[in-house]
Design an enzyme around this catalytic site. Structure first.
Site, PDB file in Angstrom:
ATOM      1  N   ASP A  38       0.859  -1.178   0.000  1.00 45.04           N
ATOM      2  CA  ASP A  38       0.000   0.000   0.000  1.00 45.04           C
ATOM      3  C   ASP A  38       0.905   1.240   0.000  1.00 45.04           C
ATOM      4  O   ASP A  38       2.091   1.157   0.349  1.00 45.04           O
ATOM      5  CB  ASP A  38      -0.896  -0.041   1.242  1.00 45.04           C
ATOM      6  CG  ASP A  38      -1.711   1.226   1.410  1.00 45.04           C
ATOM      7  OD1 ASP A  38      -2.381   1.628   0.437  1.00 45.04           O
ATOM      8  OD2 ASP A  38      -1.677   1.819   2.495  1.00 45.04           O
ATOM      9  N   ASP A  40      -0.208   5.247   0.616  1.00 48.21           N
ATOM     10  CA  ASP A  40      -0.475   6.299   1.595  1.00 48.21           C
ATOM     11  C   ASP A  40      -0.629   5.723   2.999  1.00 48.21           C
ATOM     12  O   ASP A  40      -1.481   4.865   3.239  1.00 48.21           O
ATOM     13  CB  ASP A  40      -1.745   7.057   1.210  1.00 48.21           C
ATOM     14  CG  ASP A  40      -1.593   7.780  -0.111  1.00 48.21           C
ATOM     15  OD1 ASP A  40      -1.014   8.874  -0.118  1.00 48.21           O
ATOM     16  OD2 ASP A  40      -2.032   7.236  -1.134  1.00 48.21           O
TER      17      ASP A  40
END
Length: 272
Positions: A38, A40
């Site tokens: 991932d 952010d």
């Protein structure tokens, strides 16, 4: 994490003990793994607005090296569109699952394939977009397949945003929509796909197929991927918190980046 004499010491600037494990494990070498990351809140610190995130130069270098070591089996898994990811990590164009699973790219710089799921109806999207008028600090982000209402600069508007979204959803109870709560963001997208469905599909194709998936994520939207890792004989790690069902967790993105750098000097990813 216990360190032994066979492992190189982490760089002096790296956080000590970047990863906290729930149980002793062994994860195979990088050549046998698929790294799924991932962005952010996991690789990068959150910023006041999505466009203000900063990619440290040493992270690009580490990811380029990890991409080579894994034989191309490194992918970003994000709610952002792949086009947005390319802008952030430019000039690199990493393999990716974008738009919460709505689109995918299997090879660096390769073609992007999109899901057959229909985007939100334009009229309905406009109704949700008007919610941003509740407060000048609300940032509206149209991601194509989803619509995000960021309130990091207007935290006082959180309840009003969710109340307005709930009102629209109540009027359209049959509409195939999903509301995704995140860190200072409320996102609305069509149902029928998510990060987990995107990862499942990704793992069916070379160079990811047959490898041990190792997923890192921080937010509620990443929990769908945490949940499927046992099915894929993989491992999940949460960032910023100890999430249910994960193998371990990291304190923050700086610890994630330190760990990724350390991987390049190890035979195994983790061996305890």
């Amino acid at each position: 994490m216990r360190m032994d004499a066979t492992r190189p010491a982490p760089p002096e600037t790296a956080p000590e003990d970047p990863i906290l494990l729930t149980d002793p494990i062994i994860i195979p070498s990088l050549e046998d793994c698929a790294l799924l990351l991932d962005v952010d809140g996991t690789l990068l610190e959150l910023a006041p607005t999505p466009s203000e995130v900063v990619v440290p130069p040493d992270l690009r270098t580490a990811m380029d090296s990890l991409l080579q070591r894994t034989g191309g089996a490194l992918a970003l898994v994000s709610g952002r569109s792949i086009r947005d990811l390319d802008m952030i990590f430019a000039p690199a164009k990493f393999p990716a699952v974008g738009g919460h699973g709505a689109e995918m790219r299997l090879t660096p710089g390769g073609s992007v394939t999109s899901s057959k799921i229909q985007p939100i109806d334009p009229d309905l999207k406009r109704r949700f977009a008007k919610i941003a008028e509740l407060d000048p600090g609300i940032l509206l982000e149209d991601k194509g397949y989803s619509l995000a209402l960021h309130f990091r600069q207007a935290p006082q508007a959180e309840q009003a945003i969710y109340d307005a979204v709930s009102t629209i959803r109540a009027e359209l109870s049959e509409a195939p929509l999903e509301v995704l709560p995140g860190k200072s963001v409320c996102e609305i997208k069509p149902s029928g796909f998510n990060k987990a469905s995107g990862v499942r599909e990704l793992m069916q194709f070379s160079p990811f197929k047959g490898r041990v998936p190792v997923f890192l994520g921080d937010d509620v939207t990443d929990e769908t991927v945490f949940a499927i890792m046992p099915d894929l004989q993989g491992h999940a790690f949460s960032v910023g918190r100890l999430a249910k069902g994960v193998t371990g967790h990291f304190k923050d993105p700086s610890h994630v980046r330190a760990w990724l750098t350390q991987l390049l000097g190890r035979e195994e990813i983790i061996a305890l």
